[in-house]
Design a protein around this motif. Structure first.
Motif, PDB file in Angstrom:
ATOM      1  N   GLY A 398       0.812  -1.207   0.000  1.00 52.05           N
ATOM      2  CA  GLY A 398       0.000   0.000   0.000  1.00 52.05           C
ATOM      3  C   GLY A 398       0.848   1.261   0.000  1.00 52.05           C
ATOM      4  O   GLY A 398       2.080   1.228   0.163  1.00 52.05           O
ATOM      5  N   ILE A 399       0.162   2.379  -0.192  1.00 48.54           N
ATOM      6  CA  ILE A 399       0.813   3.680  -0.231  1.00 48.54           C
ATOM      7  C   ILE A 399      -0.091   4.689   0.444  1.00 48.54           C
ATOM      8  O   ILE A 399      -1.321   4.636   0.308  1.00 48.54           O
ATOM      9  CB  ILE A 399       1.124   4.098  -1.692  1.00 48.54           C
ATOM     10  CG1 ILE A 399       1.842   5.451  -1.733  1.00 48.54           C
ATOM     11  CG2 ILE A 399      -0.145   4.139  -2.538  1.00 48.54           C
ATOM     12  CD1 ILE A 399       2.352   5.808  -3.117  1.00 48.54           C
ATOM     13  N   ILE A 400       0.492   5.603   1.266  1.00 49.78           N
ATOM     14  CA  ILE A 400      -0.293   6.616   1.972  1.00 49.78           C
ATOM     15  C   ILE A 400       0.365   7.978   1.760  1.00 49.78           C
ATOM     16  O   ILE A 400       1.571   8.073   1.514  1.00 49.78           O
ATOM     17  CB  ILE A 400      -0.412   6.302   3.473  1.00 49.78           C
ATOM     18  CG1 ILE A 400       0.966   6.087   4.101  1.00 49.78           C
ATOM     19  CG2 ILE A 400      -1.314   5.112   3.718  1.00 49.78           C
ATOM     20  CD1 ILE A 400       0.933   5.847   5.601  1.00 49.78           C
ATOM     21  N   TYR A 401      -0.487   9.017   1.855  1.00 49.16           N
ATOM     22  CA  TYR A 401      -0.045  10.394   1.631  1.00 49.16           C
ATOM     23  C   TYR A 401      -0.419  11.236   2.848  1.00 49.16           C
ATOM     24  O   TYR A 401      -1.485  11.040   3.445  1.00 49.16           O
ATOM     25  CB  TYR A 401      -0.737  11.001   0.400  1.00 49.16           C
ATOM     26  CG  TYR A 401      -0.449  10.302  -0.914  1.00 49.16           C
ATOM     27  CD1 TYR A 401       0.441  10.845  -1.823  1.00 49.16           C
ATOM     28  CD2 TYR A 401      -1.100   9.111  -1.242  1.00 49.16           C
ATOM     29  CE1 TYR A 401       0.695  10.213  -3.038  1.00 49.16           C
ATOM     30  CE2 TYR A 401      -0.850   8.472  -2.442  1.00 49.16           C
ATOM     31  CZ  TYR A 401       0.047   9.028  -3.344  1.00 49.16           C
ATOM     32  OH  TYR A 401       0.297   8.419  -4.539  1.00 49.16           O
ATOM     33  N   PHE A 402       0.459  12.191   3.204  1.00 42.82           N
ATOM     34  CA  PHE A 402       0.115  13.159   4.247  1.00 42.82           C
ATOM     35  C   PHE A 402       0.585  14.533   3.790  1.00 42.82           C
ATOM     36  O   PHE A 402       1.723  14.685   3.334  1.00 42.82           O
ATOM     37  CB  PHE A 402       0.747  12.818   5.594  1.00 42.82           C
ATOM     38  CG  PHE A 402       0.172  13.623   6.720  1.00 42.82           C
ATOM     39  CD1 PHE A 402      -0.955  13.178   7.394  1.00 42.82           C
ATOM     40  CD2 PHE A 402       0.721  14.844   7.091  1.00 42.82           C
ATOM     41  CE1 PHE A 402      -1.519  13.921   8.416  1.00 42.82           C
ATOM     42  CE2 PHE A 402       0.176  15.590   8.115  1.00 42.82           C
ATOM     43  CZ  PHE A 402      -0.957  15.125   8.775  1.00 42.82           C
ATOM     44  N   ALA A 403      -0.296  15.531   3.925  1.00 40.74           N
ATOM     45  CA  ALA A 403      -0.012  16.861   3.384  1.00 40.74           C
ATOM     46  C   ALA A 403       0.103  17.882   4.502  1.00 40.74           C
ATOM     47  O   ALA A 403      -0.547  17.778   5.544  1.00 40.74           O
ATOM     48  CB  ALA A 403      -1.115  17.282   2.414  1.00 40.74           C
ATOM     49  N   ALA A 404       0.947  18.880   4.270  1.00 37.02           N
ATOM     50  CA  ALA A 404       1.074  20.025   5.170  1.00 37.02           C
ATOM     51  C   ALA A 404       1.470  21.240   4.338  1.00 37.02           C
ATOM     52  O   ALA A 404       2.077  21.111   3.269  1.00 37.02           O
ATOM     53  CB  ALA A 404       2.102  19.761   6.261  1.00 37.02           C
ATOM     54  N   GLU A 405       1.111  22.407   4.832  1.00 38.35           N
ATOM     55  CA  GLU A 405       1.405  23.645   4.117  1.00 38.35           C
ATOM     56  C   GLU A 405       2.562  24.378   4.783  1.00 38.35           C
ATOM     57  O   GLU A 405       2.636  24.460   6.010  1.00 38.35           O
ATOM     58  CB  GLU A 405       0.171  24.545   4.106  1.00 38.35           C
ATOM     59  CG  GLU A 405       0.376  25.852   3.341  1.00 38.35           C
ATOM     60  CD  GLU A 405      -0.885  26.700   3.290  1.00 38.35           C
ATOM     61  OE1 GLU A 405      -0.792  27.843   2.822  1.00 38.35           O
ATOM     62  OE2 GLU A 405      -1.950  26.201   3.709  1.00 38.35           O
ATOM     63  N   LEU A 406       3.484  24.869   3.969  1.00 39.84           N
ATOM     64  CA  LEU A 406       4.574  25.713   4.446  1.00 39.84           C
ATOM     65  C   LEU A 406       4.286  27.160   4.044  1.00 39.84           C
ATOM     66  O   LEU A 406       4.104  27.452   2.852  1.00 39.84           O
ATOM     67  CB  LEU A 406       5.919  25.266   3.857  1.00 39.84           C
ATOM     68  CG  LEU A 406       7.096  26.212   4.142  1.00 39.84           C
ATOM     69  CD1 LEU A 406       7.373  26.300   5.638  1.00 39.84           C
ATOM     70  CD2 LEU A 406       8.340  25.766   3.377  1.00 39.84           C
ATOM     71  N   MET A 407       4.212  28.051   5.039  1.00 37.41           N
ATOM     72  CA  MET A 407       4.045  29.482   4.788  1.00 37.41           C
ATOM     73  C   MET A 407       5.355  30.180   5.146  1.00 37.41           C
ATOM     74  O   MET A 407       5.881  29.984   6.256  1.00 37.41           O
ATOM     75  CB  MET A 407       2.893  30.046   5.624  1.00 37.41           C
ATOM     76  CG  MET A 407       1.529  29.470   5.256  1.00 37.41           C
ATOM     77  SD  MET A 407       0.198  30.065   6.340  1.00 37.41           S
ATOM     78  CE  MET A 407       0.526  29.090   7.811  1.00 37.41           C
ATOM     79  N   VAL A 408       5.884  30.939   4.225  1.00 34.15           N
ATOM     80  CA  VAL A 408       7.104  31.712   4.456  1.00 34.15           C
ATOM     81  C   VAL A 408       6.687  33.160   4.678  1.00 34.15           C
ATOM     82  O   VAL A 408       6.080  33.786   3.790  1.00 34.15           O
ATOM     83  CB  VAL A 408       8.085  31.578   3.275  1.00 34.15           C
ATOM     84  CG1 VAL A 408       9.347  32.399   3.550  1.00 34.15           C
ATOM     85  CG2 VAL A 408       8.435  30.112   3.051  1.00 34.15           C
ATOM     86  N   LEU A 409       6.991  33.692   5.858  1.00 32.29           N
ATOM     87  CA  LEU A 409       6.465  34.986   6.285  1.00 32.29           C
ATOM     88  C   LEU A 409       7.535  36.080   6.205  1.00 32.29           C
ATOM     89  O   LEU A 409       8.698  35.864   6.572  1.00 32.29           O
ATOM     90  CB  LEU A 409       5.946  34.899   7.716  1.00 32.29           C
ATOM     91  CG  LEU A 409       4.933  33.772   7.986  1.00 32.29           C
ATOM     92  CD1 LEU A 409       4.577  33.752   9.461  1.00 32.29           C
ATOM     93  CD2 LEU A 409       3.696  33.931   7.130  1.00 32.29           C
ATOM     94  N   ALA A 410       7.105  37.258   5.754  1.00 34.18           N
ATOM     95  CA  ALA A 410       7.964  38.445   5.732  1.00 34.18           C
ATOM     96  C   ALA A 410       7.071  39.659   5.942  1.00 34.18           C
ATOM     97  O   ALA A 410       6.218  39.952   5.101  1.00 34.18           O
ATOM     98  CB  ALA A 410       8.702  38.539   4.396  1.00 34.18           C
TER      99      ALA A 410
END
Length: 1008
Positions: A398-410
Motif C-alpha cells: 500500500g501507499i499513503i499520503y500526508f499533506a502540510a502547508e509551508l508558509m514563508v512569512l515576511a
C-alpha cells in the motif's frame, strides 16, 4: 545593491503575502473526502459510477483525475465528467474503466494528491449446461463432489442442495462445503447420502446466484468399503499472507473410515488464544483480528483409529503503511530553516518520497534541500519555498499520503491579533509580567516606556530579550501608563491594586455510595473588576470536562456523576483572579461492593463435592456480610451459582464445600463477596479440577421412535449430556420386546453421542407395537433405564399426498411469526402432523429451520427470528413414511426490533412514599419500531419483603428499571437505579448521557 524598482516590487509582494496570511484568506487544499474503492456489479453497468473527491481551501480548489498514472483529458472524454471534485463515469465499460484512479486538488497556494482508489467490476457467469455424470461409491467410502465454479469476479459463497429445494446439505463431522473450492466433501458415505446434489454459488457483490446441474450419488453393489486411515482433501497453502486486524480462515477436511476427527495446533506448541474459533466440527479455523503474535506455523491433524495425517502451513504477517509521526502546517520567517519528519510503520518497512505541489515535483537532495528516510529539511527559506508538501510512504502492500502547508512569512511588526490589554490589575507586594510580542518577521526590537520615560533594568525591573517586562515587589508608585514600542506599532497597559478574593462556600468532607452523584460547591466573593476563573484537582491531577464523570460548572461547582471507588480522595478547588490564587480542600470517601477475593484453591474432591478455600479482598468501606460461590464447566453457559455447605457463608468464613456436582466433570470455581452496598467483582478463577467418576445416574430422555423402512424398528432417544455420563467408556443399552412378549432383547452401543438404533428383521409386521426402554453404562457399571414406552414398527404406506390449504402468516413481534393453515381432509395416507419449514435466503442454509406440530393443530408460532427480516415459509403434512409435498413458499417480514437505546438521564425524587421518575424520551431509529410507551418495574432489595404497585414506608432499598414498549417488543432496560434507605427524602439523579430532559413522569403513591 537592489534597484529601487526591484525593492518596490519586493515590498509590494511582501505586503500582499502579509495581508493574505493575516486575514487567513488564502490556504492550500485540505481533504474533506477522498475517493474510495468501488466494486460495481456488471448487471448495473448502464448506471453511473461516482468517485468522490472533495477538498477545502482558499481560493476554492480545482480538480484533476488520473487513471493508472495517466491524466484523464475530460475535454475529450464524453463518458467522464466532473461534478465539483467528483468524477462521474457514464456508460461503464468493464474493460476501459477498470483500474487505479487518483484525484489532485489544487489552487494558487499549491496542490495535493488523494489516496489511490480502485474501480473493479463484479460478475458471476452461469454454469455450463450439461448433464453431470453420476458418482458411484461404496458405502463407507469418502467422496468429493466438484462444484466447477463458473468464471466470476467478487467474493463467492457456496451451498449445496440435497435432492430438492429448500433442503440444503447440513455440515457436520462427516460433510463439509469448502468456501475455498466450492466442493462438497463427504468423509464416509452412508446409504442416507444417496440422491442428487446441486451446487449453489452466490456473488456477495452482485447478490446473483447460479445453480449447477445435479450430480447423482449412488451406492455400488459390490461390497462395503473397509476401514482406512484419513486422507486430507481440503488443506491450506504453505504460505498464507494476512493483514493486521483481518480475519484469517483456514480449512482442513479429510476422508476416512471411521470418520476422522480434525484437530488443530500451532507449530511452536503455544495454545490458541480465546479469540480463535473452530467451526463445522473443526473443519474451519478462524482467527479474528489477526495480530503479529498470530504468525507462524499451523498444523491440521486428521485422525481415526486406522491412523492419522497432517497438513501444515505458515501464516505470514504483512502490514500496509500506517502513520506514526506526521508534520504540521508550519509558518516560518524568511531565511529560517524548515525541518519536517514523517514516520510510518508497516511490513515490509516503507520507503519515503516528498512531493511539493504534486503530482510531478518529487523533491531530491540538492543545494538547500536535504531529503533522507522520511526527513525533509530546507535551509535559508525563500518566498518560493511556500506551498503544499506531501510525505509519501509506500511498501508493496500500500501507499499513503500526508499533506502540510509551508508558509514563508515576511512582514513589519504588527500587533493585530495580539493587542496589549488596556487595564491590568495587580496586588501590592506581588510581581507582574507584561508581554510585548507583536508579529514581526524577522523579530522586532522592543522598547518600554512608563509615561514618556524609557524603562531601564534595576533590582526590581527586568527586561527580557523577547520583549517581556517584569516588575517585582509592586507598590502604588508603580501604577501608571506603560507603553511598548516595536518599530512603529505600540500598545498601552494600565494596572491598579484590588481587594482580596474569599471563598464563602467550599467543599466539605463527606461519605457517599458508589453509583450516586454529588455536587461539590466552590462559591467566592471578589472585587467586581476582577476576572475570576475556577479549576479543580483530584489527587493532584487537573480535572477536565473530557472525563464523563466530571462536570465543571461555570459558577465554580464540580458535579461528579455515577461515582466509582476510584473517585475517593482529595479534591481541591482552585480560584484564580488577575492578581491572586486561593484554594479549598475536601476529602471524599466512597463506599462500594467488596473487592474480589483472592487465591481460590480446591483442596479435596469427590464425585459430587469439592472443598474450597480463599483469602478475603478489601471491604471498600462496608464489612463483608457473606460470600457466594460460582462454577463453570465446558457444558454451562457462563457462570452458575452452586450449593455449598454451609448454605450461607458469612463474611468471616473462608472455606466451604461445594455440593451437588456432577461426576467426572472438569470444574472451575470463583468466589464473590457481598456487603451492604452490593456484590463485588469475582475472584480470579481457580485451577481446573475434575471430579471423580461414578456409575451413571441419568437415563436417556425422550425415548421414542417409529418410521423407517419395511421390517424395521426404529428406536430414538435424547442422548445423555456429556456432563451427566459420570465417567469414561460411556454407552447405551437398548432393550425392546414385541407387544405381549415377556423377555427383552438387549443391544449395546458404545457411542456416547448415539441417539438412534434400527433393528431389522423380516418377521416384523408393519406398524406393530413394541415396548422399548434405553439404559446407560460406563466403566464404573450400569446405570438406570428410562421408563418403558410403546412405539410402532415401520408402516408400509406412503407419505401424505395432499397439501394443506389456506396458508397465511403474520409477524407477531421482531422475533416471532404466526403461521396458520387449514387441516387436510380425510386422505388415504395417515397424517401424524404438519411441518413448517422457514428460511431467510436460498443461499443461507444455516438460517433454515423447521417446526412440527400434531395433526390436530392448524397453527404454530415460530420463535427466535431476526428482526426486520424477510422469511420464506412453506407447510406440508407428514407421517412416519415421510413428508408430503410442500406448498409454494409465502414470505413474511418480521417487525422492526425495539429501540436499542435504553431510557437515559433518569432522575428521581422520593418524598414519603411518593416516587417521581423523570427520563429522556427514547427516539426510535428508522430501522427500529416506534416507541408506544414505557414499562417501569421495581423490586425491593430487602430479603424479607417485596413491592408491587407502591413503595412501602419502610427501610427497604429499591431497584428500579425502565424499558420502552413497541410493536417489536420490550427494549433494553435502563441502568438500574438503587434507592437507598438513607435517601428517603430529596432529589437525586442517575444520568447516562450529556443532558437531562425532564419530560416524562411516573408516580406511585402509597395505597395504605
Amino acid at each position: 545593491m537592489t534597484l529601487p524598482w526591484k525593492l518596490l516590487l519586493l515590498l509590494s509582494i511582501i505586503d500582499r503575502l502579509t495581508d493574505c496570511m493575516d486575514s487567513g484568506s488564502y490556504h492550500g487544499p485540505r481533504w474533506r473526502m477522498e475517493p474510495g474503492d468501488l466494486f460495481i456489479p456488471v448487471d448495473s453497468i448502464e448506471e453511473e459510477a461516482t468517485l468522490t473527491c472533495d477538498a477545502k481551501g482558499s481560493p476554492p480548489p480545482q480538480y484533476r483525475w488520473s487513471l493508472n498514472g495517466t491524466l484523464i483529458n475530460l475535454g475529450l472524454d464524453r463518458r467522464r465528467r466532473l461534478s465539483g471534485g467528483n468524477l462521474i463515469i457514464s456508460n461503464l465499460d468493464r474493460y476501459q474503466d477498470v483500474g487505479m484512479y487518483q484525484c489532485m486538488a489544487y489552487n494558487t497556494v499549491g496542490a495535493i494528491l488523494s489516496r489511490r482508489a480502485s474501480l473493479q467490476f463484479a460478475y458471476l457467469d452461469h454454469f455450463k449446461v450439461h448433464t453431470r455424470s453420476a458418482v458411484s461409491v461404496r458405502e463407507g467410502q469418502g467422496v468429493v463432489l466438484l462444484c466447477g465454479t463458473p468464471t466470476s469476479s467478487g467474493d463467492l459463497t457456496y451451498a449445496w442442495v440435497f435432492n430438492e429445494y429448500p433442503y440444503f446439505v447440513q455440515q457436520d463431522s462427516r460433510r463439509f462445503v469448502s468456501q475455498q473450492t466450492g466442493n462438497l466433501y463427504i468423509a464416509k458415505v452412508e446409504p442416507s447420502d444417496v440422491g442428487n446434489y446441486t451446487c449453489v454459488v452466490m456473488n456477495s457483490i452482485t447478490k446473483g446466484k447460479v445453480h449447477s446441474s445435479p450430480t447423482s450419488l449412488i451406492l455400488r453393489t459390490d461390497g462395503v468399503m473397509g476401514e482406512y486411515e484419513p486422507k486430507i482433501e481440503v488443506n491450506f497453502p504453505d504460505n498464507v499472507p494476512a493483514a493486521k486486524g483481518s480475519t484469517v480462515t483456514l480449512e482442513c477436511f479429510a476422508l476416512g473410515n471411521p470418520v476422522p476427527e480434525i484437530t488443530w495446533r500451532r507449530a511452536n506448541g503455544v495454545p490458541f488464544p480465546s479469540k480463535v474459533k473452530m467451526k463445522y466440527s473443526n473443519a474451519v479455523l478462524e482467527i479474528p483480528s489477526f495480530q503479529q503474535d498470530d504468525t507462524g506455523g499451523y498444523e491440521c491433524v486428521a485422525e481415526n483409529k486406522m491412523g492419522k495425517n497432517t497438513a501444515a502451513g505458515r501464516i505470514a504477517f504483512y502490514g500496509t503503511p500506517q502513520w506514526i509521526q506526521t508534520m504540521k502546517d508550519t509558518a516560518l520567517a524568511i531565511e529560517e530553516r524548515l525541518y519536517w519528519e514523517c514516520r510510518a510503520n508497516g511490513k515490509p518497512k516503507p520507503s519515503y518520497i516528498w512531493l511539493k505541489n504534486a503530482p510531478n515535483s518529487i523533491l531530491s537532495p540538492q543545494g538547500r534541500i536535504h531529503v533522507e528516510d522520511g526527513v525533509l529539511s530546507v535551509s535559508v527559506l525563500t518566498l518560493s519555498d511556500a506551498g503544499m508538501y506531501q510525505c509519501v510512504a509506500e511498501n508493496k502492500h500500500g501507499i499513503i499520503y500526508f499533506a502540510a502547508e509551508l508558509m514563508v512569512l515576511a512582514s513589519p511588526p504588527d500587533f493585530t491579533g495580539n493587542v496589549l490589554r488596556a487595564l491590568l490589575k495587580a496586588k501590592a507586594g506581588t510581581t507582574v509580567t507584561l508581554d510585548c510580542k507583536p508579529k514581526a518577521y524577522p523579530t522586532a526590537s522592543i522598547l518600554w516606556k512608563k509615561g514618556n520615560l524609557p524603562i531601564h533594568t534595576n533590582d526590581r525591573i527586568t527586561l527580557s530579550p523577547d520583549g517581556t517586562l517584569r516588575l517585582a515587589n509592586l507598590s502604588k508608585s508603580d501604577a501608571g501608563s506603560y507603553t511598548c514600542f516595536a518599530r512603529n506599532r505600540f500598545g498601552i497597559f494600565f494596572f491598579l491594586v484590588t481587594d482580596p478574593t474569599r471563598i464563602i462556600q467550599g467543599p466539605v468532607d463527606m461519605e457517599i455510595i458508589v453509583g450516586e452523584s454529588i455536587v461539590l460547591p466552590c462559591q467566592v466573593s471578589s472585587d467586581p473588576v476582577l476576572d475570576v476563573s475556577f479549576s479543580w484537582a483530584f489527587n493532584g491531577h487537573l480535572i477536565t470536562n473530557g472525563d464523563g464523570h466530571f462536570e465543571l460548572r461555570t459558577a465554580g461547582d464540580l458535579m461528579i456523576r455515577n461515582i466509582q471507588l476510584y473517585h475517593a480522595g482529595k479534591y481541591i478547588c482552585v480560584v484564580d483572579t488577575d492578581v491572586e490564587s486561593l484554594s479549598a480542600v475536601a476529602v471524599l470517601i466512597v463506599k462500594g461492593p467488596p473487592s474480589p477475593p483472592d487465591s481460590v484453591t480446591v483442596e479435596e474432591v469427590t464425585d459430587s463435592t469439592a472443598q474450597l478455600a480463599w483469602s478475603p479482598g478489601r471491604d471498600n468501606g462496608s464489612p463483608i456480610s457473606n460470600y457466594l460461590i460460582q462454577t463453570r464447566t465446558l457444558f454451562t453457559v457462563g457462570w452458575q451459582r452452586v450449593n455449598a455447605v454451609p448454605e450461607v457463608i458469612d463474611g468471616s468464613t473462608l472455606t466451604a464445600t461445594v455440593v451437588d456436582l456432577n461426576a467426572w466433570v472438569e470444574y472451575e470455581f470463583r468466589v464473590l463477596a457481598k456487603n451492604s452496598v452490593g456484590v463485588g467483582e469475582p475472584s480470579p478463577v481457580s485451577v481446573k479440577t475434575r471430579t471423580e467418576d461414578a456409575v451413571p445416574d441419568a437415563a436417556p430422555g425422550d425415548v421414542g421412535g417409529g418410521g423407517g423402512s419395511r421390517s424395521e424398528l426404529v428406536i430414538t432417544w435424547e442422548p445423555v449430556p456429556e456432563e451427566l455420563q459420570n465417567g469414561e467408556s460411556f454407552g447405551y443399552i437398548i432393550a425392546f420386546r414385541a407387544f405381549g412378549e415377556v423377555s427383552w432383547t438387549h443391544v449395546a452401543t458404545s457411542a456416547p453421542g448415539a441417539s438412534r438404533y434400527v433393528y431389522r428383521n423380516e418377521s416384523i409386521a408393519p406398524f406393530s407395537p413394541f415396548h422399548v426402554k434405553v439404559g446407560t453404562y460406563n466403566s464404573k457399571g450400569q446405570g438406570p433405564f428410562s421408563p418403558v414406552v410403546t412405539i410402532y414398527s415401520a408402516e408400509t404406506g406412503e407419505d401424505p399426498s395432499g397439501m394443506p390449504a389456506g396458508v397465511w402468516a403474520r409477524s407477531v413481534s421482531a422475533s416471532e411469526i404466526e403461521v396458520n393453515w387449514q387441516a387436510l381432509p380425510i386422505t388415504p395416507e395417515r397424517v401424524l402432523g404438519y411441518e413448517v419449514v422457514y428460511w431467510e435466503d436460498d443461499t443461507k442454509p444455516e438460517t433454515m429451520g423447521k417446526v412440527r406440530v400434531h395433526w390436530n393443530h392448524t397453527s404454530v408460532t415460530v420463535h427466535s427470528l431476526a428482526g426486520n427480516t424477510q422469511y420464506f415459509l412453506t407447510v406440508s403434512a407428514f407421517n412416519t413414511a415421510g413428508t408430503g409435498p410442500f406448498l409454494p413458499a409465502i414470505n413474511v417480514t418480521t417487525k422492526k426490533p425495539p429501540p436499542a437505546q435504553p431510557p437515559l438521564n433518569v432522575e428521581w425524587t422520593l418524598i414519603g412514599s411518593q416516587l417521581s421518575l423523570y427520563w429522556e424520551p427514547v427516539v426510535a431509529m428508522e430501522s427500529e419500531s416506534e416507541v408506544t410507551g414505557y414499562q417501569v418495574s421495581f423490586s425491593t432489595v430487602a430479603s424479607n419483603s417485596t413491592a408491587e404497585l407502591s413503595l412501602a414506608e419502610n427501610d427497604d432499598d429499591y431497584i428500579i428499571r425502565i424499558q420502552t414498549l413497541s410493536e417489536g417488543g420490550l427494549g433494553p432496560a435502563s441502568d438500574p437505579i438503587q434507592i437507598h434507605k438513607l435517601s428517603k427524602f430529596g432529589f437525586h439523579r442517575v444520568e447516562v448521557g450529556e443532558e437531562v430532559l425532564q419530560e416524562t413522569v411516573a408516580e406511585w403513591e402509597s395505597l395504605t
